[in-house]
Design a protein around this motif. Structure first.
Motif, PDB file in Angstrom:
ATOM      1  N   ASP A 231       5.229  -6.150  -2.794  1.00  0.00           N
ATOM      2  CA  ASP A 231       4.088  -5.893  -1.922  1.00  0.00           C
ATOM      3  C   ASP A 231       2.831  -5.743  -2.780  1.00  0.00           C
ATOM      4  N   TRP A 232       1.716  -5.389  -2.151  1.00  0.00           N
ATOM      5  CA  TRP A 232       0.450  -5.346  -2.880  1.00  0.00           C
ATOM      6  C   TRP A 232       0.360  -4.148  -3.828  1.00  0.00           C
ATOM      7  N   GLN A 233       1.360  -3.264  -3.789  1.00  0.00           N
ATOM      8  CA  GLN A 233       1.420  -2.161  -4.744  1.00  0.00           C
ATOM      9  C   GLN A 233       2.392  -2.452  -5.876  1.00  0.00           C
ATOM     10  N   GLY A 234       3.039  -3.598  -5.830  1.00  0.00           N
ATOM     11  CA  GLY A 234       4.017  -3.947  -6.844  1.00  0.00           C
ATOM     12  C   GLY A 234       5.420  -3.487  -6.539  1.00  0.00           C
ATOM     13  N   ASP A 235       5.652  -2.945  -5.334  1.00  0.00           N
ATOM     14  CA  ASP A 235       6.974  -2.442  -4.971  1.00  0.00           C
ATOM     15  C   ASP A 235       7.834  -3.550  -4.367  1.00  0.00           C
ATOM     16  N   PRO A 236       9.168  -3.478  -4.541  1.00  0.00           N
ATOM     17  CA  PRO A 236      10.050  -4.501  -3.975  1.00  0.00           C
ATOM     18  C   PRO A 236       9.928  -4.574  -2.456  1.00  0.00           C
ATOM     19  N   LEU A 237      10.189  -5.746  -1.911  1.00  0.00           N
ATOM     20  CA  LEU A 237      10.135  -5.944  -0.465  1.00  0.00           C
ATOM     21  C   LEU A 237      11.480  -5.601   0.159  1.00  0.00           C
ATOM     22  N   THR A 238      11.425  -4.760   1.181  1.00  0.00           N
ATOM     23  CA  THR A 238      12.611  -4.372   1.941  1.00  0.00           C
ATOM     24  C   THR A 238      12.265  -4.439   3.425  1.00  0.00           C
ATOM     25  N   ALA A 239      13.235  -4.085   4.259  1.00  0.00           N
ATOM     26  CA  ALA A 239      12.987  -4.074   5.704  1.00  0.00           C
ATOM     27  C   ALA A 239      11.900  -3.087   6.087  1.00  0.00           C
ATOM     28  N   ALA A 240      11.604  -2.123   5.218  1.00  0.00           N
ATOM     29  CA  ALA A 240      10.580  -1.126   5.515  1.00  0.00           C
ATOM     30  C   ALA A 240       9.190  -1.541   5.048  1.00  0.00           C
ATOM     31  N   SER A 241       9.071  -2.663   4.367  1.00  0.00           N
ATOM     32  CA  SER A 241       7.762  -3.094   3.852  1.00  0.00           C
ATOM     33  C   SER A 241       6.813  -3.436   4.992  1.00  0.00           C
ATOM     34  N   GLU A 242       5.523  -3.274   4.735  1.00  0.00           N
ATOM     35  CA  GLU A 242       4.523  -3.383   5.793  1.00  0.00           C
ATOM     36  C   GLU A 242       3.914  -4.764   5.935  1.00  0.00           C
TER      37      GLU A 242
END
Length: 263
Positions: A231-242
């Motif tokens: 994501d735009w913060q560098g965090d992995p994408l999961t079902a909870a991503s925005e």
């Protein structure tokens, strides 16, 4: 739970079923309407998802299903198939073969298998955790990108960014093009861009406002080819991503991309 050969085979049969429903309607007369969110849907979208759901009901009845057109069916296994029958419906309506069918398998909240299938040109990317990404059966890799300046950036449309996202995208586009936007981003393409990035033809994709069915299948495809999805913060994408999504072909450029995006 590791992805099995049976999972890979089922994912490809799902894409086959969707393609069989889509191809007869491409550049033909078909019914279409606007959904409540003002996005278009056609009889091809619905027929393709219905075909995939029938196959899942028969072959994986305990798994959950999340589809763009017909919502969510709970499961009992902790696994969910995520379906987008036509990602890029506007391109389909316009007769442009840059849309795709997306099939993903989630283990818990994590995408572990993904298919990007272009049913008209019959191009298919298949990715799974712990396996190399395949394009029409042959392994592919993202390309190296020595610096952010000169990176080939793509996005479906700059008009899809909202609020502060617009400024972030503009900063990233300016950094990639060294301020000369005549050398700037590639527009259009939806999921097809992510297949091109996995095959080494694009360096970077930046998007926002995506839903789970838009991005779940992309993660294993890009990462299995050596790239990074976050994501735009560098965090992995999961079902909870925005829904703020980056695909970076050369993971070494991640910090550069995030710095440019956030100024």
């Amino acid at each position: 739970m590791p992805v099995t050969a049976a999972d890979l085979a089922l994912a490809q049969r799902l894409a086959d079923a969707a393609g069989a429903a889509i191809r007869p309607l491409f550049r033909q007369a078909f019914a279409q309407e606007l959904k409540a969110d003002r996005s278009p849907v056609t009889e091809a979208d619905r027929a393709a998802e219905a075909a995939m759901r029938r196959l899942l009901d028969a072959e994986a009845p305990g798994d959950g299903v999340v589809g763009e057109e017909y919502g969510e069916k709970p499961g009992i296994t902790g696994r969910r198939w995520v379906l987008d029958p036509i990602d890029g419906t506007r391109s389909f309506i316009a007769g442009r073969a840059i849309f795709g069918t997306l099939v993903a398998l989630l283990d818990g909240d994590w995408p572990v298998l993904g298919v990007i299938d272009q049913p008209i040109s019959r191009e298919r990317w298949l990715g799974a955790a712990g396996r190399p990404t395949l394009f029409n059966g042959a392994a592919v890799r993202t390309r190296t990108c020595p610096q952010l300046e000169g990176a080939l950036l793509a996005t479906t449309s700059p008009h899809l960014f909202a609020g502060d996202e617009v400024d972030g995208y503009r900063r990233l586009a300016a950094a990639a093009s060294a301020g000369d936007l005549r050398q700037g981003p590639v527009y259009g393409g939806d999921c097809y861009n992510y297949g091109l990035l996995a095959s080494g033809h694009l360096d970077l994709i930046c998007e926002a406002g995506l839903k789970l069915h838009d991005f779940a299948a992309l993660v294993p495809v890009v990462e299995g080819a050596g790239g990074r999805m976050c994501d735009w913060q560098g965090d992995p994408l999961t079902a909870a991503s925005e829904g703020q999504v980056l695909a970076i072909g050369d993971a070494a450029r991640t910090d550069d991309v995030l710095e440019a995006l956030h100024g």
